[in-house]
Scaffold this motif. Structure first.
Motif, PDB file in Angstrom:
ATOM      1  N   LEU A  95       9.789 -10.260 -39.076  1.00 36.44           N
ATOM      2  CA  LEU A  95      11.174  -9.591 -38.617  1.00 36.44           C
ATOM      3  C   LEU A  95      10.901  -8.399 -38.326  1.00 36.44           C
ATOM      4  N   VAL A  96      11.570  -7.760 -37.186  1.00 37.67           N
ATOM      5  CA  VAL A  96      11.647  -6.434 -36.641  1.00 37.67           C
ATOM      6  C   VAL A  96      12.931  -5.817 -36.820  1.00 37.67           C
ATOM      7  N   LEU A  97      12.951  -4.751 -37.571  1.00 36.84           N
ATOM      8  CA  LEU A  97      14.418  -3.923 -38.151  1.00 36.84           C
ATOM      9  C   LEU A  97      14.454  -2.685 -37.826  1.00 36.84           C
ATOM     10  N   PRO A  98      15.628  -2.201 -37.290  1.00 44.27           N
ATOM     11  CA  PRO A  98      15.809  -0.758 -37.259  1.00 44.27           C
ATOM     12  C   PRO A  98      16.255  -0.418 -38.568  1.00 44.27           C
ATOM     13  N   SER A  99      15.720   0.648 -38.996  1.00 40.40           N
ATOM     14  CA  SER A  99      16.402   1.323 -40.555  1.00 40.40           C
ATOM     15  C   SER A  99      18.061   1.222 -40.608  1.00 40.40           C
TER      16      SER A  99
END
Length: 512
Positions: free
Chosen positions: A348-352
């Motif tokens: 998973l690649v998530l922005p804060s």
């Protein structure tokens, strides 16, 4: 059990809901024919094969193994009779694009601290995960135990008394025993409210909420009861089935054939005519299918609006347009040269700040500027899905249903996603791609007749949960039933298997 001996049933759609219903009804003695629009069985769980690569085009997470075990046990069998399972370690990896909140105060296994954005591994080892939580928020590891204890209780009680039990009417919820079952469950508030009671750090909140992707909701709109998904994740584990989700489809299809189910693929249904005891399905090849009972696993709105005359519909077009739909998706299926370290099988690649992404799905629909997304690399676990020296990968970005996905938009967004992967994971795919396919809103609408091109169906909002979802039994046409993600219990492969049993029980009850 031959309660339906002599009864013919036509099931429209060969997704997991349709397959499950077909198995239960065939086991009850019915003559079951599954009529599928596409050339593949599996519905959204179809596969794509090209130049030595094999991609699962739809679901790719094997969760809730207990549901699969219970499904096969209904037919005196076991999943291992049809496919093997590998437990993934790590379950998944998270790349945070940037840093928000308190910086980790100490090292922990599975935590890579970076000034640009940390990386977290969530593994089957609870103690490892607790150390990661403690690194961000002192004492959060023990709090995690408390949170998961509540999630386990929600899961066990919720599954037994609320998920698996069909309660389509208000009076079904007036049973005094329900108050006893519900005592102590997290029934009120949103997932955001619930998680904030346990964890302050935004990254830890995201770890506990990422499973909402599987329910098609946002933290602010999904009921807190769905914290039970954390027990699914941390308590029951994440697995990879032999052959991918396509292998699961093959297994259930084999079971269905053993039970006597007939399949007709490449047969899109154009109309449902008649009623109980005398149905006729018109199909585009021209050969009609006759049946006493019809079950639709096709998109609920499509079934009512396109296959039935107005007087036999439960809902009008305004009803469907007013629903809240789970996201659609922008998908890139990629065959690439070489490996793709440091990605895990599930990444998973998530922005804060992912509130903006959710807002661009549910509040102000637009192509996400700073997307949260999922990368699946089955070649990490299964060397049959890619040629030697290559990796199999797909990228999935949740997007709003109904977006205009013109070729120009898709090309531009493809470049944005590949640039984002390179920047935030360190994996540059752009010059190594040997196979590429794209799938998005328009394909979900065209291939699956999905309303507004949603990838999943009706979202799990408070007003679209339990009895507030469309019923399994049509109230307007005797002998017509529905199954799948738009009915109860809802979205996800395990839920669709349960939906099939609930639908079959409705058919059986009406036959007695």
């Amino acid at each position: 059990m031959d309660e339906l001996a002599g009864t013919s049933v036509a099931v429209i759609g060969a997704g997991f809901g349709g397959l499950s219903t077909a198995c239960y009804l065939a086991d009850a003695g019915a003559d079951v024919t599954v009529v599928e629009k596409t050339d593949q069985i599996g519905g959204r769980a179809s596969t794509l094969e090209r130049d030595g690569f094999r991609f699962d085009m739809g679901p790719s997470w094997y969760l809730m193994p207990d549901v699969f075990e219970e499904f096969f046990a209904s037919f005196d069998s076991h999943p291992s009779d049809y496919y093997g399972l590998t437990r993934l370690d790590p379950h998944y990896r998270i790349f945070f694009k940037d840093n928000e909140g308190r910086r980790p105060g100490r090292d922990a296994p599975g935590l890579n601290v970076d000034t640009d954005g940390d990386t977290i591994d969530v593994t089957p080892d609870r103690e490892q995960v607790k150390q990661v939580f403690d690194a961000y928020e002192p004492g959060a590891g023990d709090v995690l135990d408390d949170y998961l204890a509540q999630a386990k209780e929600n899961y066990e009680v919720g599954m037994e008394h609320f998920v698996k039990t069909d309660r389509p009417r208000v009076r079904d919820w007036m049973d005094p025993k329900l108050a006893e079952y519900a005592r102590g469950l997290t029934l009120l508030g949103s997932m955001q409210d619930h998680v904030e009671q346990y964890f302050d750090h935004p990254k830890l909140q995201q770890v506990m909420q990422y499973t909402l992707v599987f329910l098609g909701g946002s933290p602010d709109t999904t009921p807190a009861l769905y914290n039970l998904m954390s027990h699914v994740d941390f308590g029951l584990g994440v697995y990879y089935p032999e052959g991918g989700m396509g292998g699961v489809v093959d297994g259930i299809t084999a079971l269905a054939r053993e039970l006597g189910v007939e399949f007709r693929t490449g047969h899109p249904v154009s109309a449902i005519k008649g009623r109980r005891g005398g149905f006729k399905l018109d199909t585009e090849p021209g050969d009609a299918v006759l049946a006493d009972v019809v079950v639709s696993d096709a998109d609920y709105a499509h079934t009512e609006q396109a296959l039935l005359p107005a007087e036999k519909r439960q809902y009008d077009a305004d009803y469907w347009d007013a629903r809240t739909y789970a996201p659609s998706a922008f998908l890139l299926y990629l065959g690439v040269e070489g490996d793709v370290e440091p990605l895990a099988h599930h990444t998973l690649v998530l922005p804060s700040d992912w509130d903006t992404h959710f807002a661009q799905i549910f509040d102000d629909p637009a192509w996400p500027d700073d997307p949260a997304y999922y990368l699946c690399v089955p070649s990490k676990t299964d060397d049959t899905v890619a040629p030697d020296g290559h990796s199999n990968l797909f990228a999935l970005v949740p997007v709003a249903p109904g977006l205009d996905d013109t070729p120009a938009v898709r090309e531009s967004y493809r470049d944005l996603v590949l640039d984002d992967i390179a920047e935030n994971t360190g994996v540059d795919l752009r010059d190594r791609i040997v196979v590429e396919e794209r799938f998005s809103v328009s394909e979900f609408a065209d291939r699956y007749n999905s309303h507004q091109g949603t990838a999943l169906g009706l979202a799990h909002t408070l007003r679209q949960t339990a009895l507030f979802r469309p019923p399994h039994r049509s109230t307007a046409l005797d002998g017509l039933y529905f199954t799948g993600a738009n009915t109860t219990p809802g979205i996800g492969v395990p839920m669709c298997l349960i939906s099939g049993e609930v639908t079959a029980n409705n058919v059986l009850a009406d036959a007695r």
